[in-house]
Write a protein that holds these residues in place. Structure first.
Motif, PDB file in Angstrom:
ATOM      1  N   TRP A   1     -12.900  11.307  -2.332  1.00  0.00           N
ATOM      2  CA  TRP A   1     -12.600  12.034  -3.493  1.00  0.00           C
ATOM      3  C   TRP A   1     -12.684  13.686  -3.394  1.00  0.00           C
ATOM      4  CZ3 TRP A   1      -9.713  10.394  -7.335  1.00  0.00           C
ATOM      5  CH2 TRP A   1      -9.735  10.513  -8.437  1.00  0.00           C
ATOM      6  N   GLN A   2     -13.583  13.804  -2.781  1.00  0.00           N
ATOM      7  CA  GLN A   2     -13.907  15.414  -2.664  1.00  0.00           C
ATOM      8  C   GLN A   2     -12.821  16.107  -1.635  1.00  0.00           C
ATOM      9  OE1 GLN A   2     -17.953  16.472  -1.464  1.00  0.00           O
ATOM     10  NE2 GLN A   2     -18.750  14.203  -1.917  1.00  0.00           N
ATOM     11  N   LEU A   3     -12.112  15.114  -1.028  1.00  0.00           N
ATOM     12  CA  LEU A   3     -11.050  15.754  -0.100  1.00  0.00           C
ATOM     13  C   LEU A   3      -9.672  15.714  -0.759  1.00  0.00           C
ATOM     14  CD1 LEU A   3     -11.998  13.931   3.373  1.00  0.00           C
ATOM     15  CD2 LEU A   3     -13.175  15.818   2.119  1.00  0.00           C
ATOM     16  N   LEU A   4      -9.459  15.504  -1.858  1.00  0.00           N
ATOM     17  CA  LEU A   4      -8.499  15.179  -2.819  1.00  0.00           C
ATOM     18  C   LEU A   4      -8.168  16.547  -3.644  1.00  0.00           C
ATOM     19  CD1 LEU A   4      -5.908  13.066  -3.254  1.00  0.00           C
ATOM     20  CD2 LEU A   4      -7.287  12.106  -5.366  1.00  0.00           C
ATOM     21  N   LYS A   5      -6.876  16.586  -3.678  1.00  0.00           N
ATOM     22  CA  LYS A   5      -6.370  17.753  -4.394  1.00  0.00           C
ATOM     23  C   LYS A   5      -6.516  17.452  -6.050  1.00  0.00           C
ATOM     24  CE  LYS A   5      -3.106  20.359  -1.668  1.00  0.00           C
ATOM     25  NZ  LYS A   5      -1.595  20.791  -1.607  1.00  0.00           N
ATOM     26  N   PRO A   6      -6.599  18.385  -6.971  1.00  0.00           N
ATOM     27  CA  PRO A   6      -6.731  18.006  -8.254  1.00  0.00           C
ATOM     28  C   PRO A   6      -5.373  17.867  -8.668  1.00  0.00           C
ATOM     29  CG  PRO A   6      -7.991  20.205  -8.164  1.00  0.00           C
ATOM     30  CD  PRO A   6      -7.186  19.725  -6.518  1.00  0.00           C
TER      31      PRO A   6
ATOM     32  N   TYR B   1      -6.023  17.181   0.513  1.00  0.00           N
ATOM     33  CA  TYR B   1      -4.937  16.355   0.782  1.00  0.00           C
ATOM     34  C   TYR B   1      -4.089  16.050  -0.676  1.00  0.00           C
ATOM     35  CZ  TYR B   1      -6.541  15.189   5.447  1.00  0.00           C
ATOM     36  OH  TYR B   1      -7.183  15.269   6.553  1.00  0.00           O
ATOM     37  N   ASP B   2      -2.742  15.907  -0.551  1.00  0.00           N
ATOM     38  CA  ASP B   2      -2.179  15.752  -1.773  1.00  0.00           C
ATOM     39  C   ASP B   2      -2.366  14.036  -2.025  1.00  0.00           C
ATOM     40  OD1 ASP B   2      -0.327  18.103  -2.194  1.00  0.00           O
ATOM     41  OD2 ASP B   2       0.109  17.539  -0.113  1.00  0.00           O
ATOM     42  N   HIS B   3      -2.486  13.287  -1.026  1.00  0.00           N
ATOM     43  CA  HIS B   3      -2.633  11.914  -1.695  1.00  0.00           C
ATOM     44  C   HIS B   3      -3.680  11.357  -0.365  1.00  0.00           C
ATOM     45  CE1 HIS B   3       0.484  12.420  -4.363  1.00  0.00           C
ATOM     46  NE2 HIS B   3       1.254  12.394  -3.399  1.00  0.00           N
ATOM     47  N   ILE B   4      -4.273  10.272  -0.759  1.00  0.00           N
ATOM     48  CA  ILE B   4      -5.524   9.654  -0.013  1.00  0.00           C
ATOM     49  C   ILE B   4      -5.158   8.220   0.046  1.00  0.00           C
ATOM     50  CG2 ILE B   4      -7.724   9.120   0.973  1.00  0.00           C
ATOM     51  CD1 ILE B   4      -8.455  12.148  -0.089  1.00  0.00           C
ATOM     52  N   LEU B   5      -4.844   7.401   1.032  1.00  0.00           N
ATOM     53  CA  LEU B   5      -4.938   6.123   0.878  1.00  0.00           C
ATOM     54  C   LEU B   5      -6.298   5.415   1.760  1.00  0.00           C
ATOM     55  CD1 LEU B   5      -3.720   2.957   0.722  1.00  0.00           C
ATOM     56  CD2 LEU B   5      -2.291   3.372   3.025  1.00  0.00           C
TER      57      LEU B   5
ATOM     58  N   ALA C   1       0.945  -1.244  -0.073  1.00  0.00           N
ATOM     59  CA  ALA C   1       0.122   0.024   0.201  1.00  0.00           C
ATOM     60  C   ALA C   1       0.774   1.174   0.049  1.00  0.00           C
ATOM     61  CB  ALA C   1      -1.052  -0.136   1.144  1.00  0.00           C
ATOM     62  N   ALA C   2       1.876   1.367   0.853  1.00  0.00           N
ATOM     63  CA  ALA C   2       2.804   2.581   0.962  1.00  0.00           C
ATOM     64  C   ALA C   2       3.605   2.828  -0.270  1.00  0.00           C
ATOM     65  CB  ALA C   2       3.433   2.372   2.178  1.00  0.00           C
ATOM     66  N   GLN C   3       3.935   1.748  -0.944  1.00  0.00           N
ATOM     67  CA  GLN C   3       4.650   1.960  -1.931  1.00  0.00           C
ATOM     68  C   GLN C   3       3.983   2.389  -3.360  1.00  0.00           C
ATOM     69  OE1 GLN C   3       7.104  -2.356  -1.464  1.00  0.00           O
ATOM     70  NE2 GLN C   3       6.897  -1.312  -3.323  1.00  0.00           N
ATOM     71  N   LEU C   4       2.448   2.258  -3.420  1.00  0.00           N
ATOM     72  CA  LEU C   4       1.821   2.849  -4.119  1.00  0.00           C
ATOM     73  C   LEU C   4       1.317   4.312  -3.919  1.00  0.00           C
ATOM     74  CD1 LEU C   4      -0.618  -0.160  -4.675  1.00  0.00           C
ATOM     75  CD2 LEU C   4       0.976   0.857  -6.381  1.00  0.00           C
ATOM     76  N   VAL C   5       1.675   4.740  -3.117  1.00  0.00           N
ATOM     77  CA  VAL C   5       1.394   6.532  -2.775  1.00  0.00           C
ATOM     78  C   VAL C   5       2.434   7.115  -3.051  1.00  0.00           C
ATOM     79  CG1 VAL C   5       1.001   8.196  -0.978  1.00  0.00           C
ATOM     80  CG2 VAL C   5      -0.021   5.878  -0.598  1.00  0.00           C
ATOM     81  N   PRO C   6       2.383   8.007  -4.056  1.00  0.00           N
ATOM     82  CA  PRO C   6       3.394   8.794  -4.757  1.00  0.00           C
ATOM     83  C   PRO C   6       3.947  10.051  -3.994  1.00  0.00           C
ATOM     84  CG  PRO C   6       1.512   9.015  -6.054  1.00  0.00           C
ATOM     85  CD  PRO C   6       1.221   8.208  -4.903  1.00  0.00           C
ATOM     86  N   ALA C   7       4.219   9.929  -2.566  1.00  0.00           N
ATOM     87  CA  ALA C   7       4.524  11.041  -1.849  1.00  0.00           C
ATOM     88  C   ALA C   7       5.802  11.609  -2.072  1.00  0.00           C
ATOM     89  CB  ALA C   7       3.944  10.523  -0.413  1.00  0.00           C
ATOM     90  N   GLN C   8       5.706  12.765  -1.744  1.00  0.00           N
ATOM     91  CA  GLN C   8       6.942  13.894  -1.983  1.00  0.00           C
ATOM     92  C   GLN C   8       7.039  14.226  -0.653  1.00  0.00           C
ATOM     93  OE1 GLN C   8       7.169  16.311  -5.362  1.00  0.00           O
ATOM     94  NE2 GLN C   8       6.456  14.607  -6.876  1.00  0.00           N
ATOM     95  N   SER C   9       8.212  14.858  -0.140  1.00  0.00           N
ATOM     96  CA  SER C   9       8.657  15.486   1.041  1.00  0.00           C
ATOM     97  C   SER C   9       7.684  16.602   1.297  1.00  0.00           C
ATOM     98  CB  SER C   9      10.021  15.781   0.939  1.00  0.00           C
ATOM     99  OG  SER C   9      10.361  16.572   2.199  1.00  0.00           O
ATOM    100  N   GLY C  10       7.164  16.751   2.386  1.00  0.00           N
ATOM    101  CA  GLY C  10       6.252  17.732   2.806  1.00  0.00           C
ATOM    102  C   GLY C  10       4.704  17.776   2.581  1.00  0.00           C
ATOM    103  N   GLN C  11       4.481  16.754   1.724  1.00  0.00           N
ATOM    104  CA  GLN C  11       3.009  16.679   1.479  1.00  0.00           C
ATOM    105  C   GLN C  11       2.082  16.183   2.671  1.00  0.00           C
ATOM    106  OE1 GLN C  11       3.129  14.237  -2.360  1.00  0.00           O
ATOM    107  NE2 GLN C  11       2.757  16.310  -3.444  1.00  0.00           N
ATOM    108  N   ARG C  12       0.771  16.461   2.262  1.00  0.00           N
ATOM    109  CA  ARG C  12      -0.250  16.145   3.290  1.00  0.00           C
ATOM    110  C   ARG C  12      -0.974  14.655   2.769  1.00  0.00           C
ATOM    111  NH1 ARG C  12      -5.225  18.575   4.691  1.00  0.00           N
ATOM    112  NH2 ARG C  12      -5.748  18.493   6.890  1.00  0.00           N
ATOM    113  N   VAL C  13      -0.923  13.636   3.406  1.00  0.00           N
ATOM    114  CA  VAL C  13      -1.380  12.248   3.145  1.00  0.00           C
ATOM    115  C   VAL C  13      -2.492  11.799   4.217  1.00  0.00           C
ATOM    116  CG1 VAL C  13      -1.037   9.893   2.760  1.00  0.00           C
ATOM    117  CG2 VAL C  13       0.687  11.610   1.999  1.00  0.00           C
ATOM    118  N   LEU C  14      -3.663  11.518   3.774  1.00  0.00           N
ATOM    119  CA  LEU C  14      -4.720  11.152   4.661  1.00  0.00           C
ATOM    120  C   LEU C  14      -4.676   9.462   4.756  1.00  0.00           C
ATOM    121  CD1 LEU C  14      -7.152  11.188   6.383  1.00  0.00           C
ATOM    122  CD2 LEU C  14      -8.630  11.492   4.509  1.00  0.00           C
TER     123      LEU C  14
END
Length: 472
Positions: free
Chosen positions: A378-383, A333-337, A257-270
């Motif tokens: 989906w409504q809480l996710l950034k474009p 959020y930048d990304h949501i899991l 799961a975590a590997q599928l999140v394309p997170a970058q430093s400083g981003q906000r993830v739910l």
């Protein structure tokens, strides 16, 4: 002679207690619809079991739930009429004894005598003779009974009919492999803390060497950089650095799961539906990010806090319903899991009570709940952000078909192809390498996203789909 008899009595009671505890736990699950995770600790405390007896009670309770239809059929052949509810605990004690005789390496005399003696501990001493008669009858007729059972398809698969139907429809070429995997005890998987490795200037192989020095052998998994499969399960306290956050227990499929999140430093993830926190922790181990961990169950959120504290990590813990927005601060959020509530049919081997607690009608209700949470998240996710939809289910209605319906309703959602890691080296030979973890080998309705099926000696059943939100 009196001393000898006293010693024999104590010995008999010491064998009776774990059988009584197992029977009590089974009654709580099957008669009162409680989870085994709740019932078993209560049973251990009630009968004051030590560590070894606790292990026996757990093994027997798990085993009975895996083999329940077969064992129930044996009882029906050996008992003239069902027991009344006030003495129903004795029925579960019979299941305990029959499981030992049919599936465990317990000496037959010990299995019978200890199970009979357990009637005293469950306050049904008057039925000792009945329990003895049923278990002795099984010993005499075992071969004949097992031969008859093998001819009954509805019993020998040890799954409820509604679930077999779902599996046969969704996986016409793989359903028997799923059923077989569900009947096996799963391996123990570790997730080694990447932050710990970096701090210690270690590689995964270095931690493997530490395990090996303690006689704990393990195997790495290609494509899962922090994963180790133990060749034999052990107590977590035996793992080097466990108390200091060096390692956690988490199945290989869940680690993806975590590997599928394309997170970058400083981003906000739910991390939605985050408890007990394994994925939250893994995200924080891999990325320098801010994580909100959301869950509706307060008691399970306590485990998130405990796990993060041991790993020296921190997240914002939110007790709320993921299908609402009452808790949300308005910042996208930048990304949501999203590890959505599901039937948990991919982890039956770890929780065999699921087969008997879950009902066919539950699936439609779960699908509706998943739709509500999915659309709300989906409504809480950034474009431009990504949402990873995940379940520990193997049922297409909760997985691929759920994602298809979502895509039809949300024109701003794009499905991003994802391929699973190469797990072929841990697939049991009789199942064939690559049969369950690559989309090309799966039935047509699992082409959407990535569906893993439970593997003997391998990973659990899990589903992933990655969706990107269009930029306006």
């Amino acid at each position: 002679m009196n001393q000898a008899r006293t010693g024999e009595s104590k010995k008999a009671k010491s064998g009776a207690a774990p059988r009584a505890a197992a029977a009590y736990a089974l009654q709580q699950v099957l008669q009162h619809q409680r989870s085994l995770n709740q019932a078993l600790p209560e049973a251990v405390a009630k009968f004051k079991l030590d560590a070894s007896d606790k292990g026996l009670a757990q093994a027997v309770a798990f085993g009975v739930l895996r083999e329940l239809p077969s064992l129930e059929w044996y009882v029906s052949q050996l008992l003239d009429k069902p027991l009344k509810s006030k003495v129903r605990i004795v029925h579960y004690l019979m299941l305990v004894g029959l499981y030992q005789l049919s599936a465990m390496r317990t000496a037959s005399h010990a299995a019978v005598s200890a199970s009979v003696e357990a009637t005293v501990l469950v306050r049904q001493k008057a039925l000792k003779g009945l329990v003895n008669a049923v278990l002795r009858g099984f010993q005499r007729q075992q071969h004949n009974l097992e031969t008859q059972l093998a001819q009954q398809a509805d019993k020998r698969y040890n799954h409820p009919g509604w679930l077999l139907k779902h599996l046969q429809t969704g996986y016409p070429e793989h359903w028997q492999s799923i059923v077989e995997a569900n009947q096996h005890q799963p391996p123990m998987w570790l997730r080694v803390n990447q932050r710990y490795l970096n701090q210690q200037r270690m590689q995964l192989s270095d931690y493997q060497a530490q395990l090996s020095a303690l006689g704990i052998e393990s195997e790495a998994a290609v494509g899962l950089p922090q994963a180790l499969r133990l060749k034999q399960a052990c107590d977590v306290t035996a793992l080097p650095g466990f108390a200091d956050g060096a390692v956690s227990v988490q199945d290989a499929a869940a680690q993806y799961a975590a590997q599928l999140v394309p997170a970058q430093s400083g981003q906000r993830v739910l991390d939605a539906c985050a408890a007990p926190g394994g994925k939250t922790a893994h995200l924080l181990e891999l990325y320098d990010i801010e994580v909100d961990a959301l869950d509706i169950e307060q008691t399970r959120l306590a485990r998130v806090s405990e796990n993060l504290a041991r790993l020296h990590l921190s997240a914002r813990i939110i007790h709320a319903d993921a299908s609402t927005q009452d808790w949300w601060d308005g910042a996208l959020y930048d990304h949501i899991l999203l590890d959505a509530p599901c039937s948990a049919t991919g982890v039956i081997r770890r929780h065999p009570d699921i087969k008997w607690l879950r009902q066919a009608a539950d699936i439609a209700n779960l699908v509706t709940l998943q739709q509500q949470i999915f659309s709300n998240m989906w409504q809480l996710l950034k474009p431009g952000g990504t949402l990873i939809y995940a379940t520990c289910s193997v049922l297409p209605h909760e997985n691929a078909l759920q994602v298809v319906a979502f895509l039809e309703q949300h024109t701003d959602a794009e499905l991003i192809p994802c391929e699973g890691p190469d797990m072929a080296h841990i697939v049991a030979p009789e199942l064939g390498a690559g049969t369950a973890n690559t989309p090309t080998a799966m039935p047509p309705n699992t082409q959407i996203g990535l569906q893993w099926l439970p593997q003997i000696d391998g990973h659990d059943g899990f589903y992933y789909a990655v969706l990107r939100k269009a930029v306006n």
